[in-house]
Design an enzyme around this catalytic site. Structure first.
Site, PDB file in Angstrom:
ATOM      1  N   GLU A   1      -8.940  -5.079  -6.460  1.00  0.00           N
ATOM      2  CA  GLU A   1      -8.539  -3.765  -5.958  1.00  0.00           C
ATOM      3  C   GLU A   1      -8.903  -2.614  -6.892  1.00  0.00           C
ATOM      4  O   GLU A   1      -8.403  -1.498  -6.730  1.00  0.00           O
ATOM      5  CB  GLU A   1      -7.042  -3.752  -5.658  1.00  0.00           C
TER       6      GLU A   1
ATOM      7  N   SER B   1       0.836  -1.194   0.000  1.00  0.00           N
ATOM      8  CA  SER B   1       0.000   0.000   0.000  1.00  0.00           C
ATOM      9  C   SER B   1       0.881   1.258   0.000  1.00  0.00           C
ATOM     10  O   SER B   1       1.691   1.432  -0.908  1.00  0.00           O
ATOM     11  CB  SER B   1      -0.964  -0.032   1.191  1.00  0.00           C
TER      12      SER B   1
ATOM     13  N   HIS C   1      -7.414  -5.712  -1.082  1.00  0.00           N
ATOM     14  CA  HIS C   1      -6.274  -4.923  -0.615  1.00  0.00           C
ATOM     15  C   HIS C   1      -5.635  -5.507   0.643  1.00  0.00           C
ATOM     16  O   HIS C   1      -4.436  -5.321   0.865  1.00  0.00           O
ATOM     17  CB  HIS C   1      -6.725  -3.479  -0.362  1.00  0.00           C
TER      18      HIS C   1
END
Length: 248
Positions: free
Chosen positions: A199, A145, A231
């Site tokens: 995602e 991320s 995610h």
């Protein structure tokens, strides 16, 4: 298996990081162990250490060798950690623009990636190499991320710091894809980009960046989409694959 822990001061006096170190039970090879630095260690160090511990015993089949795993996390309460990630993991910029989904979200200051990268490369890495049998030419950085965004930034800005970069679901969207402005600084390095197919726009972002990588990176880079992963689930679903890429 040995897990050690230390608290290391950051570049700013009030900032401290919890650093966890997994060391294999096996005797180190003459050149030392490979090492994987895992960002957001409070969440992912355990995954990384278990992946090495469970699979390194049968490296010919798993493709995963004995390695040291270093988890890095801010030593603070969870709310502070979540906010600080926006500082440590985002590149500096003259101005910032935010997507609507961040409205009302407390993200604090940002643009501190250079400070964190300097600390990582100039303070933590030398400390780890002085304390453990490390194969200096086989070091890897793993991030997910915003940590994946920082992993890309690190590869573009300091490709010599690590020999391999594992960017999982990188937040390429940050500041209107400002990460592209650093891409021309990239040199030859191994890069694995992983993303879950659930995602949404992040899949398109990851593929587009992969397709635009400079020649020195593109030749050895891997882009992987994990089926039926989102995610959060993409991390355990892809970690073995990402680590195998490092050892190839």
């Amino acid at each position: 298996m040995m897990i050690e822990e230390m608290i290391v001061a950051g570049k700013e006096p009030e900032v401290q990081y919890r650093v966890q170190i997994f060391v294999p039970e096996q005797s180190p090879p003459p050149e030392g162990f490979p090492v994987i630095y895992v960002l957001d260690g409070h969440m992912y160090f355990g995954y990384g250490a278990d992946t090495i511990r469970n699979q390194a015993g049968n490296a010919p089949k798993t493709g995963i060798e004995p390695a040291i795993v270093v988890g890095i996390a801010l030593q603070a309460e969870d709310t502070v950690v979540r906010e600080r990630r926006f500082y440590d993991f985002t590149p500096p910029a003259a101005a910032y623009k935010y997507p609507d989904r961040l409205k009302g979200m407390k993200i604090g200051k940002h643009g501190g990636a250079d400070t964190f990268l300097d600390w990582l490369a100039e303070e933590l890495q030398p400390r780890i190499m002085d304390s453990y049998p490390i194969q200096q030419e086989k070091q890897c950085l793993y991030g997910h991320s915003l940590g994946g965004l920082f992993t890309l930034y690190s590869m573009f800005k300091r490709p010599e710091a690590f020999q391999c970069y594992l960017a999982i679901s990188p937040s390429i969207w940050w500041n209107e894809k400002h990460i592209y402005s650093f891409m021309n600084d990239a040199k030859d390095a191994k890069l694995f980009i992983g993303v879950g197919n659930e995602e949404g726009f992040m899949v398109e972002d990851a593929q587009a960046l992969y397709q635009r990588l400079p020649n020195g990176v593109e030749e050895g880079a891997v882009y992987h989409v994990a089926e039926d992963e989102n995610h959060a689930s993409v991390v355990p679903a892809t970690m073995s694959r990402a680590f195998r890429y490092f050892f190839q």
